[in-house]
Motif scaffolding. Structure first.
Motif, PDB file in Angstrom:
ATOM      1  N   TRP A 288     -11.637  49.134 -18.183  1.00  0.00           N
ATOM      2  CA  TRP A 288     -11.069  48.089 -19.023  1.00  0.00           C
ATOM      3  C   TRP A 288      -9.752  48.567 -19.615  1.00  0.00           C
ATOM      4  CZ3 TRP A 288      -9.349  47.212 -23.897  1.00  0.00           C
ATOM      5  CH2 TRP A 288      -9.279  45.892 -24.306  1.00  0.00           C
ATOM      6  N   HIS A 289      -8.759  47.674 -19.675  1.00  0.00           N
ATOM      7  CA  HIS A 289      -7.505  48.050 -20.332  1.00  0.00           C
ATOM      8  C   HIS A 289      -7.064  46.969 -21.304  1.00  0.00           C
ATOM      9  CE1 HIS A 289      -6.954  51.736 -18.180  1.00  0.00           C
ATOM     10  NE2 HIS A 289      -7.223  51.114 -17.040  1.00  0.00           N
ATOM     11  N   LEU A 290      -6.179  47.342 -22.205  1.00  0.00           N
ATOM     12  CA  LEU A 290      -5.740  46.422 -23.251  1.00  0.00           C
ATOM     13  C   LEU A 290      -4.997  45.234 -22.641  1.00  0.00           C
ATOM     14  CD1 LEU A 290      -4.391  49.092 -25.727  1.00  0.00           C
ATOM     15  CD2 LEU A 290      -6.394  47.656 -26.102  1.00  0.00           C
ATOM     16  N   PRO A 291      -5.294  44.013 -23.140  1.00  0.00           N
ATOM     17  CA  PRO A 291      -4.534  42.845 -22.661  1.00  0.00           C
ATOM     18  C   PRO A 291      -3.069  42.978 -23.093  1.00  0.00           C
ATOM     19  CG  PRO A 291      -6.452  42.191 -23.990  1.00  0.00           C
ATOM     20  CD  PRO A 291      -6.315  43.670 -24.117  1.00  0.00           C
ATOM     21  N   ASP A 292      -2.173  42.361 -22.322  1.00  0.00           N
ATOM     22  CA  ASP A 292      -0.734  42.444 -22.617  1.00  0.00           C
ATOM     23  C   ASP A 292      -0.413  41.953 -24.028  1.00  0.00           C
ATOM     24  OD1 ASP A 292      -0.058  43.544 -20.217  1.00  0.00           O
ATOM     25  OD2 ASP A 292       0.263  41.614 -19.221  1.00  0.00           O
ATOM     26  N   GLY A 293      -1.044  40.826 -24.406  1.00  0.00           N
ATOM     27  CA  GLY A 293      -0.748  40.227 -25.711  1.00  0.00           C
ATOM     28  C   GLY A 293      -1.071  41.179 -26.852  1.00  0.00           C
ATOM     29  N   GLU A 294      -2.232  41.835 -26.736  1.00  0.00           N
ATOM     30  CA  GLU A 294      -2.665  42.763 -27.777  1.00  0.00           C
ATOM     31  C   GLU A 294      -1.699  43.948 -27.871  1.00  0.00           C
ATOM     32  OE1 GLU A 294      -6.898  44.706 -28.140  1.00  0.00           O
ATOM     33  OE2 GLU A 294      -7.039  42.522 -28.023  1.00  0.00           O
ATOM     34  N   LEU A 295      -1.303  44.425 -26.687  1.00  0.00           N
ATOM     35  CA  LEU A 295      -0.397  45.570 -26.623  1.00  0.00           C
ATOM     36  C   LEU A 295       0.956  45.217 -27.254  1.00  0.00           C
ATOM     37  CD1 LEU A 295      -1.008  48.303 -25.384  1.00  0.00           C
ATOM     38  CD2 LEU A 295       0.167  47.586 -23.318  1.00  0.00           C
ATOM     39  N   ARG A 296       1.413  43.979 -26.971  1.00  0.00           N
ATOM     40  CA  ARG A 296       2.707  43.547 -27.508  1.00  0.00           C
ATOM     41  C   ARG A 296       2.628  43.431 -29.031  1.00  0.00           C
ATOM     42  NH1 ARG A 296       3.940  38.755 -28.793  1.00  0.00           N
ATOM     43  NH2 ARG A 296       2.238  37.880 -27.576  1.00  0.00           N
ATOM     44  N   ARG A 297       1.546  42.807 -29.524  1.00  0.00           N
ATOM     45  CA  ARG A 297       1.405  42.656 -30.975  1.00  0.00           C
ATOM     46  C   ARG A 297       1.255  44.012 -31.650  1.00  0.00           C
ATOM     47  NH1 ARG A 297      -2.901  39.413 -33.153  1.00  0.00           N
ATOM     48  NH2 ARG A 297      -4.143  39.782 -31.306  1.00  0.00           N
ATOM     49  N   TYR A 298       0.598  44.954 -30.958  1.00  0.00           N
ATOM     50  CA  TYR A 298       0.477  46.309 -31.510  1.00  0.00           C
ATOM     51  C   TYR A 298       1.868  46.934 -31.646  1.00  0.00           C
ATOM     52  CZ  TYR A 298      -0.821  51.142 -32.187  1.00  0.00           C
ATOM     53  OH  TYR A 298      -0.934  52.396 -32.695  1.00  0.00           O
ATOM     54  N   GLY A 299       2.691  46.753 -30.594  1.00  0.00           N
ATOM     55  CA  GLY A 299       4.045  47.301 -30.595  1.00  0.00           C
ATOM     56  C   GLY A 299       4.898  46.695 -31.693  1.00  0.00           C
ATOM     57  N   GLU A 300       4.654  45.391 -31.952  1.00  0.00           N
ATOM     58  CA  GLU A 300       5.433  44.705 -32.991  1.00  0.00           C
ATOM     59  C   GLU A 300       4.929  45.031 -34.383  1.00  0.00           C
ATOM     60  OE1 GLU A 300       6.210  40.668 -30.303  1.00  0.00           O
ATOM     61  OE2 GLU A 300       4.765  40.672 -31.936  1.00  0.00           O
ATOM     62  N   GLY A 301       3.723  45.619 -34.452  1.00  0.00           N
ATOM     63  CA  GLY A 301       3.145  45.936 -35.761  1.00  0.00           C
ATOM     64  C   GLY A 301       2.479  44.745 -36.414  1.00  0.00           C
ATOM     65  N   THR A 302       2.113  43.722 -35.615  1.00  0.00           N
ATOM     66  CA  THR A 302       1.499  42.527 -36.200  1.00  0.00           C
ATOM     67  C   THR A 302      -0.009  42.480 -35.970  1.00  0.00           C
ATOM     68  OG1 THR A 302       2.036  41.293 -34.184  1.00  0.00           O
ATOM     69  CG2 THR A 302       3.561  41.101 -36.014  1.00  0.00           C
ATOM     70  N   LEU A 303      -0.541  43.482 -35.291  1.00  0.00           N
ATOM     71  CA  LEU A 303      -1.979  43.509 -35.032  1.00  0.00           C
ATOM     72  C   LEU A 303      -2.711  43.957 -36.303  1.00  0.00           C
ATOM     73  CD1 LEU A 303      -3.487  42.898 -32.392  1.00  0.00           C
ATOM     74  CD2 LEU A 303      -3.697  45.344 -32.027  1.00  0.00           C
ATOM     75  N   VAL A 304      -3.829  43.270 -36.639  1.00  0.00           N
ATOM     76  CA  VAL A 304      -4.568  43.608 -37.867  1.00  0.00           C
ATOM     77  C   VAL A 304      -5.955  44.125 -37.504  1.00  0.00           C
ATOM     78  CG1 VAL A 304      -3.348  41.956 -39.315  1.00  0.00           C
ATOM     79  CG2 VAL A 304      -5.375  41.217 -38.069  1.00  0.00           C
ATOM     80  N   PRO A 305      -6.605  44.857 -38.461  1.00  0.00           N
ATOM     81  CA  PRO A 305      -7.984  45.295 -38.221  1.00  0.00           C
ATOM     82  C   PRO A 305      -8.913  44.076 -38.055  1.00  0.00           C
ATOM     83  CG  PRO A 305      -7.047  46.413 -40.111  1.00  0.00           C
ATOM     84  CD  PRO A 305      -6.090  45.318 -39.737  1.00  0.00           C
TER      85      PRO A 305
END
Ligand SMILES: [Zn+2]
Length: 273
Positions: free
Chosen positions: A6-23
């Motif tokens: 399993w690998h991270l979806p693109d959207g999640e990875l992008r939001r992580y890079g932008e710093g907008t991903l939350v717990p």
């Protein structure tokens, strides 16, 4: 290992890079990034080069500029590992401004407790670690947040480390301020269990609500509880009589249980989806 399929979806990875991903997605994403070189490469490729560079600059400035400060040196001397000491020293709650704010709030509360009602002190002291939690985990005010942009680390461990930093500083200062209330006897320590319980509850709600909203709601709940029970027991308010203390201990244990479950989910990242 099947989890590697399993690998991270693109959207999640992008939001992580932008710093907008939350717990909790942030935590599961970091746990996966820490374990998966393939997704780290994808993250590096997806991130804007300027953004990564800017993150490194901010991180360098934050972590390297004050070459071991007094807090960090003290922690290392006390046996804390060097990288842990650096992370802790960069925590907002160990800054002088925060410590001064906590100390002056306690001094004011102790003064009001002596002049008016001891409950003022007992009610205010437990709010301090809750404020510390909001300050420590709010992205906008957190310098170590940059670390998560450039180098995924085990966030749950960081969460616990910071929680310990928050609680130990506010507990030491509150205990010192308690000395200003000699007439109350043991009741003067009535803030301790509420402080522990409110902090654990804030951490437990944080995954759903974010650090600031969780802290505000738990803080408001506490103020409502204290004011609605004014005059109900010795020390002025029922959270501070034995039954109230027991109830708060149970609430704290419940918060700890929720945290422990979050930790298990964090260790097995795939539970989230
Ligand atoms: Zn992966």
């Amino acid at each position: 290992m099947t989890a590697a399929e399993w690998h991270l979806p693109d959207g999640e990875l992008r939001r992580y890079g932008e710093g907008t991903l939350v717990p909790p997605e942030l935590w599961s994403t970091e746990a996966h990034l820490a374990a998966c070189a393939y997704c780290r490469e994808r993250l590096a490729a997806a991130a804007e080069p300027q953004m990564t560079a800017a993150g490194w600059v901010r991180l360098d400035a934050e972590l390297d500029a004050p070459v071991p400060g007094p807090v960090e040196r003290l922690l290392v001397r006390a046996g804390v590992a060097e990288h842990t000491a650096r992370l802790l020293a960069a925590t907002p709650v160990l800054r002088l401004s925060w410590l001064v704010a906590v100390a002056s709030t306690l001094a004011l509360a102790a003064l009001l407790a002596n002049l008016a009602d001891p409950v003022v002190f007992l009610a205010v002291a437990p709010l301090l670690p809750v404020g510390g939690v909001a300050l420590s985990f709010g992205h906008r005010v957190d310098p170590t947040y940059e670390i998560t942009v450039v180098a995924p680390i085990h966030t749950f461990r960081l969460l616990l480390l910071r929680c310990v930093a928050v609680l130990s500083t506010t507990t030491v200062l509150s205990a010192a301020a308690t000395l200003a209330l000699p007439d109350l006897g043991l009741t003067a320590l009535g803030w301790f269990l509420p402080a522990l319980a409110l902090t654990l509850l804030t951490l437990a709600f944080m995954a759903r609500l974010g650090p600031v909203l969780a802290a505000v709601l738990v803080g408001l709940g506490w103020v409502v509880l204290v004011t609605s029970t004014l005059g109900a027991g010795s020390g002025g308010s029922s959270p501070f009589v034995p039954v109230g203390q027991l109830a708060l201990a149970l609430a704290g244990a419940l918060g700890a249980l929720v945290l422990a479950r979050m930790h298990r989910a964090f260790e097995t990242p795939r539970r989230f989806r």
